[in-house]
Design an enzyme around this catalytic site. Structure first.
Site, PDB file in Angstrom:
ATOM      1  N   TYR A 170       1.024  -4.302  12.212  1.00 16.48           N
ATOM      2  CA  TYR A 170       0.956  -2.875  11.881  1.00 16.48           C
ATOM      3  C   TYR A 170       1.796  -1.975  12.790  1.00 16.48           C
ATOM      4  CZ  TYR A 170      -2.460  -3.949   8.276  1.00 16.48           C
ATOM      5  OH  TYR A 170      -3.071  -4.439   7.155  1.00 16.48           O
ATOM      6  N   HIS A 213      -3.816   0.949  11.912  1.00 11.67           N
ATOM      7  CA  HIS A 213      -3.612  -0.335  12.597  1.00 11.67           C
ATOM      8  C   HIS A 213      -4.986  -0.937  12.921  1.00 11.67           C
ATOM      9  CE1 HIS A 213      -2.324  -3.474  15.078  1.00 11.67           C
ATOM     10  NE2 HIS A 213      -1.563  -2.843  15.947  1.00 11.67           N
ATOM     11  N   HIS A 262       0.831  -1.213   0.000  1.00 15.21           N
ATOM     12  CA  HIS A 262       0.000   0.000   0.000  1.00 15.21           C
ATOM     13  C   HIS A 262       0.863   1.260   0.000  1.00 15.21           C
ATOM     14  CE1 HIS A 262      -3.898  -2.071   0.834  1.00 15.21           C
ATOM     15  NE2 HIS A 262      -3.119  -2.947   1.431  1.00 15.21           N
ATOM     16  N   ASN A 288     -10.321  -2.753   2.578  1.00 15.02           N
ATOM     17  CA  ASN A 288     -10.031  -2.744   1.144  1.00 15.02           C
ATOM     18  C   ASN A 288     -11.317  -2.462   0.368  1.00 15.02           C
ATOM     19  OD1 ASN A 288      -7.290  -3.312   1.263  1.00 15.02           O
ATOM     20  ND2 ASN A 288      -7.543  -5.516   0.986  1.00 15.02           N
TER      21      ASN A 288
HETATM   22 FE1  HDE Z   1      -2.391  -4.791   5.437  1.00 12.06          FE
HETATM   23  N1  HDE Z   1      -0.566  -4.012   5.860  1.00 12.06           N
HETATM   24  N2  HDE Z   1      -1.697  -6.623   5.957  1.00 12.06           N
HETATM   25  N3  HDE Z   1      -4.145  -5.666   4.862  1.00 12.06           N
HETATM   26  N4  HDE Z   1      -3.049  -3.038   4.862  1.00 12.06           N
HETATM   27  C1  HDE Z   1      -0.209  -2.727   5.718  1.00 12.06           C
HETATM   28  O1  HDE Z   1       0.933  -1.459   7.320  1.00 12.06           O
HETATM   29  C2  HDE Z   1      -0.566  -6.880   6.641  1.00 12.06           C
HETATM   30  C3  HDE Z   1      -4.480  -6.973   4.935  1.00 12.06           C
HETATM   31  C4  HDE Z   1      -4.325  -2.722   4.466  1.00 12.06           C
HETATM   32  O2  HDE Z   1      -3.212   3.543   4.027  1.00 12.06           O
HETATM   33  C5  HDE Z   1       1.125  -2.413   6.294  1.00 12.06           C
HETATM   34  O3  HDE Z   1       1.322   0.704   7.791  1.00 12.06           O
HETATM   35  C6  HDE Z   1      -0.489  -8.260   7.000  1.00 12.06           C
HETATM   36  C7  HDE Z   1      -5.875  -7.158   4.697  1.00 12.06           C
HETATM   37  C8  HDE Z   1      -4.401  -1.324   4.097  1.00 12.06           C
HETATM   38  O4  HDE Z   1      -1.533   3.310   5.416  1.00 12.06           O
HETATM   39  C9  HDE Z   1       1.572  -3.743   6.906  1.00 12.06           C
HETATM   40  C10 HDE Z   1      -1.616  -8.842   6.481  1.00 12.06           C
HETATM   41  C11 HDE Z   1      -6.381  -5.908   4.486  1.00 12.06           C
HETATM   42  C12 HDE Z   1      -3.126  -0.819   4.308  1.00 12.06           C
HETATM   43  C13 HDE Z   1       0.410  -4.655   6.547  1.00 12.06           C
HETATM   44  C14 HDE Z   1      -2.377  -7.820   5.829  1.00 12.06           C
HETATM   45  C15 HDE Z   1      -5.282  -4.987   4.577  1.00 12.06           C
HETATM   46  C16 HDE Z   1      -2.312  -1.911   4.798  1.00 12.06           C
HETATM   47  C17 HDE Z   1       2.090  -1.731   5.369  1.00 12.06           C
HETATM   48  C18 HDE Z   1      -2.039 -10.307   6.549  1.00 12.06           C
HETATM   49  C19 HDE Z   1      -7.831  -5.522   4.168  1.00 12.06           C
HETATM   50  C20 HDE Z   1      -2.658   0.589   4.052  1.00 12.06           C
HETATM   51  C21 HDE Z   1       2.277  -0.325   5.899  1.00 12.06           C
HETATM   52  C22 HDE Z   1      -1.991 -10.896   7.835  1.00 12.06           C
HETATM   53  C23 HDE Z   1      -8.733  -5.768   5.266  1.00 12.06           C
HETATM   54  C24 HDE Z   1      -2.995   1.496   5.178  1.00 12.06           C
HETATM   55  C25 HDE Z   1       1.473  -0.265   7.078  1.00 12.06           C
HETATM   56  C26 HDE Z   1      -2.536   2.898   4.852  1.00 12.06           C
HETATM   57  C27 HDE Z   1      -0.973  -1.771   5.159  1.00 12.06           C
HETATM   58  C28 HDE Z   1       0.398  -5.924   6.922  1.00 12.06           C
HETATM   59  C29 HDE Z   1      -3.586  -8.074   5.141  1.00 12.06           C
HETATM   60  C30 HDE Z   1      -5.478  -3.577   4.381  1.00 12.06           C
HETATM   61  C31 HDE Z   1       2.930  -4.238   6.482  1.00 12.06           C
HETATM   62  C32 HDE Z   1       0.657  -8.923   7.748  1.00 12.06           C
HETATM   63  C33 HDE Z   1      -6.657  -8.479   4.730  1.00 12.06           C
HETATM   64  C34 HDE Z   1      -5.624  -0.579   3.585  1.00 12.06           C
HETATM   65  O5  HDE Z   1       1.678  -3.671   8.286  1.00 12.06           O
END
Ligand code: HDE
Length: 713
Positions: A359, A336, A72, A145
């Site tokens: 997060y 987060h 993202h 999402n």
């Molecule tokens: Fe994320 N995801 N994600 N994700 N995600 C990040 O956090 C992660 C997942 C989502 O505008 C990271 O600050 C793991 C699902 C959005 O700043 C990180 C897993 C959904 C955003 C991270 C998922 C999301 C992130 C990268 C699986 C939809 C952007 C930078 C266990 C419900 C937020 C950060 C923004 C961002 C990890 C799966 C949505 C690396 C480990 C499912 C919208 O922490």
């Protein structure tokens, strides 16, 4: 509960600065007398180390980048508010959902997942939809999402998924694209991703605008009421402008013409006062119904069909203010899913559980310090007092000698809050189980809802999915990956697999080629179990189709129309259309062979907003050719023909009246025009009100995808 009616109250809490009418200073506040020359030994001599002004400026510059988000990375955001319309105190004690009319400031960030920070907005990708609520009880983040399900069921597969989709590690290609071998290699071995793949290959993955996307919390969460009772909940954002997409060919062209297309669209809409708006809805599932459905509520590859549980609207979000500084706000915001307030809690979805770790961890390397919550955009409006201390870039100056609890020297302060005083207490769920590395049997259906999604699409949407798969798999070099994918697609729908197969010159295999390791270790007896297909109890769901989506209401608000002009244009034709569009909150922009003035039939002049060099039809929603043009010249202008051809191919509304209708006869698609194409609004008469209204009505339908049937036989 205090009402946060506007952003200004929050601005007071954070340190914003503005250099207007101020002296230029160093970071230490010393006024600078010369910002153009470094200190030298003589005007042609070497620079001097003692030049603290130069050293400070360059040092700061050398360190002004931070690591981009792991995923993202590319995103845009805005401020706004959330307002309760239908309070749900019986379900949750969360303060910000208690009273109708109560407003809470928010910051929303939309993003793509795979591309780098500088990549195009129009990649085929899932879009992030993250909202930070600055509530009186602390920060609440709904980090979702624009697609209601996910690729994988367990957090342990997330690094694998992301490694597979990101540019390949040996040559760092391709950027912001899933159409390459490693992504499809992984997917072809992960049948659990099939439902999500259907969504990602649909037009949901190429939205027209961030303002025209739905948002979903994805996981099942919990609402907790005053009595401590829990209800399962799924969160939905429903856009006021409806859910719309561009065409894939268009998306690729926009990526070249204006990679900031979505960012600019969001920014401009807010600057123009067309504030983006969504309704927040909830699907409520009583605790006792946890096992009632053919899918597991804890499985993030499944959704709850709206036919089973309708979405109840609880409030609305309006984004009404652009950030003052992209880096300070949009880039430094740290979301987060674990930022919850009393009244909201987690389910045991194993993907969500992993996210609850990830997060904060990622902010430590991205923002560099455990004090990231002190960055203005991340600061809570609820007071923060605890015994966390020090660390890089600490902003707070904690007074006193006590930084531990319990203490007597500080009078026991800060003290714990009882539940009745707003203290957060986790839901008192009973857990009594063996420690295992296993996946629940109830997660084994990988195709049932993929079928439901595919069957719920219109023919046009189905053919877009076929084309997307042909494109993506067509870019895969390894034949065995394509075969495995066709095998998986055949489990969803044989016709789908066969149609894709025709485009990529690979046969659908007679048996499923994917070895199914159901995510458990080989020693485990449950290893290698076959995935099962559980037929969905709902056969068809209109809410899953963008074109049938019941929440789409006709509007042209904030849409852009290209008005093609050249010398001799009828001034009234242009003016009447522009005025009519403005009344509908849409905008007409003049495109001419060159910038400057276009001379009108009334000896007046109309300023060109763009030339054919600086504009392209992919950047507009519709095209209007007014009466009275130098027709022969335009019909012979290749740029005009390309402009019209793209608009026609991308199924947009094209309107022409008076003599202008003849321009269309010269267009390359002229022989393919069908008489019943309602997207072509033509009139021999000049600028009548009926013509303008017909044009506006047609635009409100967004696109005329049926046209593709004549184009691609
Ligand atoms: Fe994320 N995801 N994600 N994700 N995600 C990040 O956090 C992660 C997942 C989502 O505008 C990271 O600050 C793991 C699902 C959005 O700043 C990180 C897993 C959904 C955003 C991270 C998922 C999301 C992130 C990268 C699986 C939809 C952007 C930078 C266990 C419900 C937020 C950060 C923004 C961002 C990890 C799966 C949505 C690396 C480990 C499912 C919208 O922490």
């Amino acid at each position: 509960m205090k009402n946060f009616q506007d952003e200004k109250q929050r601005d007071l809490l954070i340190n914003k600065s503005d250099g207007t009418n101020k002296f230029l200073t160093t970071d230490q506040g010393v006024r600078i007398n010369d910002d153009n020359n470094s200190l030298k030994a003589g005007e042609r001599g070497p620079s001097l180390l003692e030049d603290f002004i130069l050293r400070e400026k360059i040092t700061h510059f050398d360190h002004e980048r931070i690591p981009e988000r792991i995923v993202h990375a590319r995103g845009s955001g805005a401020h706004g508010f959330f307002e309760v319309t239908n309070p749900i105190p019986e379900l949750t004690k969360a303060g910000f959902l208690q009273e109708a009319g109560l407003k809470t400031p928010v910051f929303a960030r939309f993003s793509t997942v795979a591309g780098s920070r500088g990549s195009t907005d129009l990649a085929r990708d899932v879009r992030g939809f993250a909202v930070k609520f600055y509530t009186q009880e602390g920060i609440y983040d709904l980090v979702g999402n624009n697609i209601p399900v996910f690729f994988i069921q367990d957090a342990s597969k997330f690094p694998d998924l992301i490694h597979a989709v990101k540019p390949e590690p040996h040559n760092e290609m391709p950027q912001a694209a899933s159409a390459h071998d490693t992504f499809w290699d992984f997917i072809s071995l992960m049948p659990e991703s099939m439902h999500m793949i259907m969504w990602a290959m649909s037009d949901r993955a190429i939205p027209r605008s961030y303002r025209m996307m739905e948002g979903f919390g994805v996981h099942t969460f919990r609402l907790i009421n005053e009595a401590g009772n829990s209800t399962f909940v799924k969160f939905h954002w429903k856009p006021k402008l409806g859910t719309h997409a561009v065409a894939w060919d268009e998306a690729q062209k926009i990526s070249g013409k204006n990679p900031d297309f979505h960012r600019e669209d969001l920014w401009e809409a807010i600057e123009m006062g067309n504030f983006p708006e969504w309704e927040l809805g909830v699907q409520i599932i009583p605790e006792e119904d946890e096992h009632k459905y053919e899918f597991d509520l804890l499985d993030p590859t499944k959704l709850v069909p709206e036919e089973l549980i309708p979405v109840t609207i609880v409030g609305r979000m309006v984004l009404n203010k652009n950030p003052d500084n992209f880096f300070a706000e949009t880039e430094q915001i740290a979301f987060h899913p674990g930022h919850v307030v009393p009244g909201i809690d987690f389910s045991n979805d194993p993907l969500l559980q992993g996210r609850l770790f990830s997060y904060t961890d990622t902010q430590l390397s991205r923002l560099g310090s455990p004090n990231f919550h002190e960055i203005p955009i991340n600061r809570s409006v609820a007071p923060v007092h605890n015994n966390q201390r020090d660390g890089h870039m600490r902003q707070e100056i904690n007074k006193g000698r006590v930084s531990y609890h319990p203490n007597s020297l500080g009078g026991g302060c800060p003290y714990q809050a009882k539940i009745a005083e707003g203290g957060f207490a986790s839901f008192n769920e009973r857990v009594d189980a063996h420690k295992v590395r296993e996946r629940s049997e109830s997660f084994a259906d990988h195709f049932g809802q993929a079928k439901l999604f595919f069957n719920s699409q219109t023919d046009v949407e189905k053919s877009h999915i076929v084309k997307a798969l042909r494109f993506e798999l067509g870019k895969v070099d390894t034949a065995a990956i394509r075969v495995r994918m066709l095998g998986l697609l055949s489990q969803i729908d044989m016709q789908l697999a066969e149609r894709v197969s025709m485009g990529i010159g690979t046969q659908v295999p007679p048996i499923l080629e994917t070895p199914i390791n159901h995510g458990v270790s080989p020693e485990n007896e449950m290893g290698n179990q076959e995935p099962k297909t559980v037929e969905s109890s709902v056969e068809n769901s209109d809410a899953l189709s963008m074109l049938k989506n019941p929440t789409n209401t006709p509007t042209i608000a904030s849409r852009k129309v290209a008005i093609i002009c050249s010398d001799g244009v009828s001034e009234a034709s242009v003016k009447n259309m522009k005025d009519a569009l403005l009344k509908e909150d849409a905008k007409g922009l003049v495109i001419a062979p060159h910038l400057g003035a276009v001379l009108t039939d009334e000896d007046g002049a109309i300023a060109a907003d763009f030339s054919f060099l600086t504009a392209s039809s992919v950047l507009f929603d519709a095209v209007y050719i007014p009466h009275g043009l130098g027709l022969t010249a335009l019909a012979e202008n290749d740029d005009v023909m390309e402009f019209l051809n793209d608009a026609y191919k991308h199924c947009k509304v094209i309107g022409a009246n008076g003599e202008a209708t003849a321009v269309l006869s010269a267009a390359p698609f002229a022989s393919k025009i069908s008489n019943d194409d309602a997207g072509l609004v033509l009139s021999g008469e000049i600028g009548t009100e009926t013509f303008i209204q017909d044009f506006i009505n047609a635009m409100s339908e967004h696109r005329f995808w049926e046209r593709e049937k004549n184009l691609y036989k």
